[in-house]
Design an enzyme around this catalytic site. Sequence first.
Site, PDB file in Angstrom:
ATOM      1  N   SER A   1     -38.411  34.840 -17.967  1.00  0.00           N
ATOM      2  CA  SER A   1     -38.204  34.450 -16.574  1.00  0.00           C
ATOM      3  C   SER A   1     -38.332  35.662 -15.656  1.00  0.00           C
ATOM      4  O   SER A   1     -37.637  36.663 -15.841  1.00  0.00           O
ATOM      5  CB  SER A   1     -36.802  33.852 -16.396  1.00  0.00           C
ATOM      6  OG  SER A   1     -36.483  33.785 -15.008  1.00  0.00           O
TER       7      SER A   1
ATOM      8  N   HIS B   1     -41.947  32.319 -17.180  1.00  0.00           N
ATOM      9  CA  HIS B   1     -41.142  31.265 -16.548  1.00  0.00           C
ATOM     10  C   HIS B   1     -40.933  31.564 -15.069  1.00  0.00           C
ATOM     11  O   HIS B   1     -40.435  32.636 -14.710  1.00  0.00           O
ATOM     12  CB  HIS B   1     -39.793  31.204 -17.272  1.00  0.00           C
ATOM     13  CG  HIS B   1     -38.896  30.092 -16.885  1.00  0.00           C
ATOM     14  ND1 HIS B   1     -39.006  28.818 -17.400  1.00  0.00           N
ATOM     15  CD2 HIS B   1     -37.850  30.059 -16.031  1.00  0.00           C
ATOM     16  CE1 HIS B   1     -38.045  28.048 -16.874  1.00  0.00           C
ATOM     17  NE2 HIS B   1     -37.326  28.776 -16.062  1.00  0.00           N
TER      18      HIS B   1
ATOM     19  N   ASP C   1     -39.047  30.525 -11.766  1.00  0.00           N
ATOM     20  CA  ASP C   1     -37.917  29.762 -11.224  1.00  0.00           C
ATOM     21  C   ASP C   1     -38.123  29.539  -9.737  1.00  0.00           C
ATOM     22  O   ASP C   1     -37.893  30.444  -8.931  1.00  0.00           O
ATOM     23  CB  ASP C   1     -36.610  30.525 -11.482  1.00  0.00           C
ATOM     24  CG  ASP C   1     -36.198  30.396 -12.935  1.00  0.00           C
ATOM     25  OD1 ASP C   1     -35.991  31.414 -13.596  1.00  0.00           O
ATOM     26  OD2 ASP C   1     -36.106  29.247 -13.410  1.00  0.00           O
TER      27      ASP C   1
ATOM     28  N   MET D   1     -37.191  27.922  -6.280  1.00  0.00           N
ATOM     29  CA  MET D   1     -35.998  27.379  -5.626  1.00  0.00           C
ATOM     30  C   MET D   1     -36.271  27.211  -4.130  1.00  0.00           C
ATOM     31  O   MET D   1     -36.914  28.058  -3.513  1.00  0.00           O
ATOM     32  CB  MET D   1     -34.815  28.330  -5.834  1.00  0.00           C
ATOM     33  CG  MET D   1     -34.504  28.564  -7.302  1.00  0.00           C
ATOM     34  SD  MET D   1     -33.137  29.737  -7.497  1.00  0.00           S
ATOM     35  CE  MET D   1     -33.348  30.146  -9.231  1.00  0.00           C
TER      36      MET D   1
ATOM     37  N   HIS E   1     -40.559  26.042 -13.318  1.00  0.00           N
ATOM     38  CA  HIS E   1     -39.272  25.321 -13.301  1.00  0.00           C
ATOM     39  C   HIS E   1     -38.931  25.048 -11.842  1.00  0.00           C
ATOM     40  O   HIS E   1     -38.525  25.968 -11.117  1.00  0.00           O
ATOM     41  CB  HIS E   1     -38.218  26.215 -13.976  1.00  0.00           C
ATOM     42  CG  HIS E   1     -36.825  25.670 -13.928  1.00  0.00           C
ATOM     43  ND1 HIS E   1     -35.729  26.451 -14.217  1.00  0.00           N
ATOM     44  CD2 HIS E   1     -36.336  24.447 -13.621  1.00  0.00           C
ATOM     45  CE1 HIS E   1     -34.629  25.729 -14.100  1.00  0.00           C
ATOM     46  NE2 HIS E   1     -34.971  24.514 -13.743  1.00  0.00           N
TER      47      HIS E   1
ATOM     48  N   MET F   1     -36.711  23.965  -9.125  1.00  0.00           N
ATOM     49  CA  MET F   1     -35.345  23.644  -8.709  1.00  0.00           C
ATOM     50  C   MET F   1     -35.447  23.319  -7.215  1.00  0.00           C
ATOM     51  O   MET F   1     -35.054  24.103  -6.339  1.00  0.00           O
ATOM     52  CB  MET F   1     -34.408  24.829  -8.979  1.00  0.00           C
ATOM     53  CG  MET F   1     -34.138  24.986 -10.479  1.00  0.00           C
ATOM     54  SD  MET F   1     -33.433  26.572 -10.924  1.00  0.00           S
ATOM     55  CE  MET F   1     -34.941  27.517 -11.107  1.00  0.00           C
TER      56      MET F   1
ATOM     57  N   MET G   1     -30.315  23.171 -18.747  1.00  0.00           N
ATOM     58  CA  MET G   1     -29.822  24.366 -18.058  1.00  0.00           C
ATOM     59  C   MET G   1     -28.517  24.798 -18.711  1.00  0.00           C
ATOM     60  O   MET G   1     -27.599  23.962 -18.875  1.00  0.00           O
ATOM     61  CB  MET G   1     -29.573  24.056 -16.581  1.00  0.00           C
ATOM     62  CG  MET G   1     -30.821  23.837 -15.762  1.00  0.00           C
ATOM     63  SD  MET G   1     -31.876  25.280 -15.732  1.00  0.00           S
ATOM     64  CE  MET G   1     -30.809  26.483 -14.943  1.00  0.00           C
TER      65      MET G   1
ATOM     66  N   ASP H   1     -32.146  27.552 -20.613  1.00  0.00           N
ATOM     67  CA  ASP H   1     -32.422  28.471 -19.522  1.00  0.00           C
ATOM     68  C   ASP H   1     -31.117  28.941 -18.893  1.00  0.00           C
ATOM     69  O   ASP H   1     -30.407  28.153 -18.282  1.00  0.00           O
ATOM     70  CB  ASP H   1     -33.276  27.716 -18.483  1.00  0.00           C
ATOM     71  CG  ASP H   1     -33.679  28.570 -17.311  1.00  0.00           C
ATOM     72  OD1 ASP H   1     -34.375  28.047 -16.419  1.00  0.00           O
ATOM     73  OD2 ASP H   1     -33.300  29.756 -17.271  1.00  0.00           O
TER      74      ASP H   1
HETATM   75  C1  DX5 Z   1     -31.198  29.842 -13.025  1.00  0.00           C
HETATM   76  C2  DX5 Z   1     -32.449  30.482 -13.588  1.00  0.00           C
HETATM   77  C3  DX5 Z   1     -32.038  31.525 -14.636  1.00  0.00           C
HETATM   78  C4  DX5 Z   1     -33.160  32.389 -15.108  1.00  0.00           C
HETATM   79  C5  DX5 Z   1     -32.818  33.164 -16.363  1.00  0.00           C
HETATM   80  O1  DX5 Z   1     -31.524  28.985 -12.000  1.00  0.00           O
HETATM   81  O2  DX5 Z   1     -33.268  29.467 -14.145  1.00  0.00           O
HETATM   82  O3  DX5 Z   1     -31.451  30.836 -15.691  1.00  0.00           O
HETATM   83  O4  DX5 Z   1     -34.236  31.588 -15.409  1.00  0.00           O
HETATM   84  O5  DX5 Z   1     -31.578  33.675 -16.225  1.00  0.00           O
HETATM   85  P1  DX5 Z   1     -31.031  34.869 -17.151  1.00  0.00           P
HETATM   86  O6  DX5 Z   1     -31.178  36.112 -16.315  1.00  0.00           O
HETATM   87  O7  DX5 Z   1     -29.605  34.498 -17.431  1.00  0.00           O
HETATM   88  O8  DX5 Z   1     -31.863  34.942 -18.408  1.00  0.00           O
HETATM   89 ZN    ZN Z   2     -35.530  28.431 -15.001  1.00  0.00          ZN
END
Ligand code: DX5
Ligand code: ZN
Length: 211
Positions: A9, A34, A36, A38, A67, A69, A138, A172
Amino acid sequence: MPDTIVSASILNADLSDLRSTARKAAAGGAEWLHFDVMDGEFVENITFGSSVLRAVRPYTDAFLDVHLMVMHPQRQIDLFADAGAENITFHIESDCDPAEVIGMIHKRGLKAGISVKPKTPASAIMPYLGMVDMALVMTVEPGYGGQGFITDTLPKIRELRRAAPELHIEVDGGINPDTSKLVREAGANVLVAGTFLFRADDMGEAVRRLR
Ligand code: DX5
Ligand code: ZN
């Protein structure tokens, strides 16, 4: 159960230098990258959109694992497909018709994933397991990297693995060598990790320790 996959990620990586971040993940042996995404509505944080994925695409051969969100995932499917995404995962808690979004993703030739937040039961996505390529559990509240792993999510992973022996089950949030052992024993096979991987001096060693 499918083989283990590591999905790095970029959320907590060096976002000021995505080119080397992508190269570092690939050099470390992470098969997937990955993203993320948002929107500041589904979660309070805002990260990046399809233009950032488009910028990274030419610099990595990794499988681009998006992903979403976001509250309205249906608005993002074509944008991310055009930008080079290979998987798009959306949340069952978002404001959409899940079957319609899954159809939109598959129509673009991409893999489709469906995700549940820690407090959402597995039953919420059971009706869709036969339609998707992956389920994302999650293991932290969505919004930020670097949070602590929520162990209450382990029974949900077991329940989904029992229901779908061959499906990709992704986890994740808070994934490191200790929590990776727990989630893999519960049935997860796609491990998203950000902080643990990008904080490591030797990414290759870190990826190996996750597996
Ligand atoms: C939360 C994100 C995190 C990220 C990975 O919304 O999706 O989970 O991908 O987080 P860490 O730093 O905990 O691996
Ligand atoms: Zn994610």
